[in-house]
Design an enzyme around this catalytic site. Structure first.
Site, short mmCIF file in Angstrom:
data_model
loop_
_atom_site.label_atom_id
_atom_site.label_comp_id
_atom_site.label_asym_id
_atom_site.label_seq_id
_atom_site.Cartn_x
_atom_site.Cartn_y
_atom_site.Cartn_z
N MET A 1 9.49 -2.63 -6.91
CA MET A 1 8.17 -2.04 -6.74
C MET A 1 7.71 -1.29 -7.99
SD MET A 1 7.13 0.69 -3.81
CE MET A 1 5.50 1.42 -3.72
N LEU B 1 -1.03 0.05 -6.89
CA LEU B 1 -0.47 -0.20 -5.57
C LEU B 1 -1.57 -0.48 -4.55
CD1 LEU B 1 2.48 1.73 -4.02
CD2 LEU B 1 0.40 1.43 -2.69
N LEU C 1 -0.26 -6.00 -0.06
CA LEU C 1 0.40 -4.81 0.45
C LEU C 1 -0.52 -3.99 1.35
CD1 LEU C 1 2.89 -2.88 0.32
CD2 LEU C 1 1.78 -1.79 -1.62
N ARG D 1 6.40 -4.38 -9.95
CA ARG D 1 5.12 -4.86 -9.43
C ARG D 1 3.95 -3.94 -9.79
NH1 ARG D 1 1.12 -6.84 -8.79
NH2 ARG D 1 0.22 -7.94 -7.01
N TYR D 2 4.17 -2.64 -9.75
CA TYR D 2 3.04 -1.71 -9.89
C TYR D 2 3.12 -0.79 -11.10
CZ TYR D 2 2.55 -3.39 -5.15
OH TYR D 2 2.45 -4.22 -4.06
N HIS E 1 11.53 1.42 5.79
CA HIS E 1 10.13 1.63 5.44
C HIS E 1 9.26 0.91 6.47
CE1 HIS E 1 6.46 2.08 3.18
NE2 HIS E 1 7.09 2.76 2.23
N ASP F 1 18.02 4.97 -5.05
CA ASP F 1 17.29 6.22 -4.84
C ASP F 1 15.91 6.15 -5.47
OD1 ASP F 1 18.96 7.95 -3.32
OD2 ASP F 1 20.28 8.17 -5.05
N GLU G 1 11.28 7.89 -1.61
CA GLU G 1 11.49 7.86 -0.16
C GLU G 1 12.85 8.39 0.27
OE1 GLU G 1 9.85 5.45 -1.67
OE2 GLU G 1 8.02 5.04 -0.53
N GLU H 1 11.41 12.23 0.65
CA GLU H 1 11.04 12.07 2.06
C GLU H 1 12.22 12.34 3.00
OE1 GLU H 1 8.14 9.09 4.63
OE2 GLU H 1 8.92 8.45 2.69
#
Length: 325
Positions: A14, A30, A36, A100-101, A197, A273, A276, A280
């Protein structure tokens, strides 16, 4: 594999902001991805909406990244994983990462591969469980970019490995490591809580196999860990859409209501890691659990570059090559 030409090993992930200043443009990238997030009013307004939402969310998200050191560690870990897997595979393999982002993008990586003389590659999604929102988007982006930037490249793609036995072995090992954090007198009462997720429910309703893949992974891990109580919830839910259930907070509330005082969180859809896990789970869900009366809260170590995980992924790549890719 016996060719003198180097073989590329490309890990797709990601990505994450590499500085606090990168948070807003990362969020824009994103939210611009309709694989997505499909914002209302259609594709024409996706980017204006993405610009507005990323602007308003950037301050809060940047504070979360500030809490974990000011940047995402995802590139660090994905790079370490690529290097470790390539080392296991042998001198013929060259490691690469395509995010990706954020950087390095698929275009940046493909141009580097062309400059390095890579003519053949294996591309591996670092999401174990397939969904069009993550693996699907990353693979589509890589294929589309390769056809434009480096059409001469020959490559195969590993899109899912949720039931790969050596991966399940490595994850079960980390669960046992997590259980060992608890005092032996309370270890039998620890509730194992897998947190994946979340996806919008409409992804599952349209036939996306993500939930089935996650459940298969959990079952495979628990067969290795042994007979113990376990639970599953879905994290990172935000916005007005209907999400997969139950939410991680709801499961924690139920565990507390049932009188459980010790919980081991197992991040099931993440292999390294990042925000999230470090913010989170380690901060927000820990505080939530303690506030509900759960006294002992732990998390199993992420796979990161653990030797068992690196070996598992190297075997996965070998299997892909042996299958005639």
């Amino acid at each position: 594999m016996d060719s003198e030409k180097p073989i590329g090993l490309v890990l797709l992930n990601m990505g994450g902001p590499d500085s606090l200043e990168a948070v807003e443009p990362f969020l824009y990238n994103l939210f611009s991805d309709r694989d997505l997030i499909q914002l209302p009013l259609g594709a024409l307004l996706q980017k204006p909406f993405a610009r507005m939402i990323s602007h308003f969310r950037a301050k809060h998200v940047a504070e979360n990244y500030r809490n974990i050191g000011g940047a995402s560690p995802l590139l660090h870990w994905t790079g370490r994983q690529a290097e470790g897997i390539a080392r296991e595979l042998g001198e013929a393999f060259r490691p690469y990462v395509a995010m990706r982002y954020w950087h390095p993008t698929a275009e940046e990586t493909l141009r580097r591969m062309a400059a390095d003389g890579i003519e053949r590659a294996v591309v591996v999604s670092m999401y174990p469980h397939y969904t069009g929102a993550t693996t699907g988007s990353s693979v589509k982006d890589f294929r589309r970019t390769a056809s434009r930037v480096y059409p001469e490249l020959t490559f195969s793609v590993v899109e899912q490995w949720y039931d790969w036995p050596a991966y399940l072995d490595a994850l079960a090992h980390q669960v046992n490591e997590g259980l060992n954090q608890f005092h032996e007198l309370m270890r039998d009462g620890v509730q194992i809580f897998f947190s994946a997720h979340a996806l919008p429910q409409k992804f599952i309703d349209r036939g996306d196999p993500y939930l089935e893949h996650v459940m298969e992974t959990v079952r495979g891990v628990m067969e290795r860990v042994g007979e113990r109580p376990w639970h599953i919830g879905f994290q990172s839910r935000s916005g007005p859409v209907k999400w997969m259930e139950p939410g991680t907070e709801e499961v924690l509330d139920q565990l507390a209501s049932d009188g459980h005082e010790a919980v081991l969180m197992v991040p099931i859809s993440f292999v390294s890691d990042h925000i999230e896990t470090l913010q989170e789970i380690d901060v927000e869900y820990r505080d939530h659990a303690h506030g509900r009366g759960i006294r002992s809260f732990g998390r199993s170590p992420s796979l990161n570059d653990h030797p068992l995980f690196i070996s598992a992924m190297a075997d996965l790549v070998r299997s892909n090559l042996e299958d005639g890719a």
